[in-house]
Motif scaffolding. Sequence first.
Motif, short mmCIF file in Angstrom:
data_model
loop_
_atom_site.label_atom_id
_atom_site.label_comp_id
_atom_site.label_asym_id
_atom_site.label_seq_id
_atom_site.Cartn_x
_atom_site.Cartn_y
_atom_site.Cartn_z
N ASN A 104 -75.84 -72.18 115.02
CA ASN A 104 -75.79 -72.80 117.15
C ASN A 104 -74.49 -72.98 117.16
N GLN A 141 -74.85 -74.34 121.00
CA GLN A 141 -75.95 -73.46 121.43
C GLN A 141 -76.90 -73.80 121.52
N SER A 143 -80.82 -72.05 122.63
CA SER A 143 -81.46 -69.99 123.23
C SER A 143 -82.41 -70.16 123.90
N ALA A 146 -87.64 -65.62 123.22
CA ALA A 146 -87.90 -64.79 121.66
C ALA A 146 -86.66 -64.12 121.11
N LYS A 147 -85.50 -63.12 122.68
CA LYS A 147 -84.70 -61.69 122.57
C LYS A 147 -83.34 -63.09 122.29
N ALA A 148 -83.26 -64.48 123.12
CA ALA A 148 -82.19 -65.01 122.96
C ALA A 148 -81.09 -64.76 123.24
N ARG A 149 -81.33 -64.17 124.53
CA ARG A 149 -80.39 -63.94 125.50
C ARG A 149 -79.97 -63.85 126.54
N THR A 151 -78.96 -68.74 126.73
CA THR A 151 -78.20 -69.54 125.80
C THR A 151 -77.80 -70.95 127.12
N THR A 190 -74.33 -68.54 129.02
CA THR A 190 -74.16 -67.33 128.76
C THR A 190 -75.57 -66.88 129.42
N SER A 192 -75.95 -62.75 128.64
CA SER A 192 -75.66 -61.74 128.37
C SER A 192 -74.71 -61.42 128.21
N SER A 193 -73.93 -60.54 128.39
CA SER A 193 -72.37 -59.96 129.35
C SER A 193 -72.11 -61.20 130.39
N MET A 226 -68.21 -59.24 130.02
CA MET A 226 -67.56 -58.90 129.54
C MET A 226 -68.12 -57.36 128.59
N PHE A 227 -67.61 -56.63 129.20
CA PHE A 227 -68.03 -55.42 129.16
C PHE A 227 -67.19 -54.44 128.10
#
Lengths: 227, 109
Positions: A104, A141, A143, A146-149, A151, A190, A192-193, A226-227
């Motif tokens: 982390n 970090q 998070s 469970a999916k840590a998407r 943070t 954060t 996701s993107s 970010m993409f």
Amino acid sequence: MGRTVDRYTVNTVIAYGVRRNITLILKQPIMHQEMIMAGSKSTNTGLSDLLFSTKYGIYRRNTPQYTLGISAILGLEFPTGMNVFSKDTWNMHPGVYVSWRSGNWGSDFNIAYAWNGFADKGRGGMNPGHQVSLDVSLAHQFSFGAKARKTVAPVLEVSYKHIFADRLQGQTVANTGESVLYISPGVKVTLSSLILELLVQIPAWQDQEGTQLKRSIAPMVGLRYMF
Amino acid sequence: MIRYIFLMMLLGGFLMGGSAYAKIVGPEKSSVEQVASETRVYEVFGMDCPGCHGGVEKLLKKIAAVQSVEANWKKKILMVTVKPGETLNDEDVYEAIRLANFSPGKRLQ
């Protein structure tokens, strides 16, 4: 001298990975400034100069315990900003960026040089002073889910910036050039993107040539997609 | 004579009923077969935040046999569901992970 300047910055950034080790980055700062001089207050809000950078990954090592990355960055700053915020010259920004991640924890080191006015001169025919900057940051970090998407990461950044004095016809221009050491605590969220960064730049030490204004505490907000 | 005929008719009835019963519940398979999708789990090294998920998931979804993919940077894994009836080559998954600038580890499941 009875002058104070408060400046706030929102950095909007879009990053696009063209290849596995090439990222294109577009940064557009939006600034708000309040200046009080001789009892009179003026306020300006608008765009600063646009910066287009390419980040090239030179070395990357991914292991179960850590990730180490070294990248070269080359940026071009366009004099597109509002007069009060623009450097008014085309500027080149080469630099080296090192990142280290373990669990982390994450740490970044950046050394950059701003070659201001590499292609033209500034206002009044001046050669603007170049800039050297060193930045080190540390983050941890946390998070969620469970999916840590998502943070949230508290961040501490230490930066040293030295701006060389402007020159006019081979002579140093008075009241230009400075060195500043910033300590900037902040938080990075954060989703996701989408990344939201909040930093408060605190000038822990500074030295300005001549009668320039001292730097004051400046909050900065960054939005990165970010993409 | 009548008893004999009756017995023969009874025996014939059992035989016919028995074969019909065998046709209904005999050992033959059902004509409809269910094909379950397969989920595989791969180790991935180099992902360090949620922002890393999008790139590698996008690359994996380009593989024809992949039905869905889910990355987890914290667990350092990639869960890939294979389309029913399709064959997924592990090397294609490893190549997509490398293209995303990460390093593949072992296949865990």
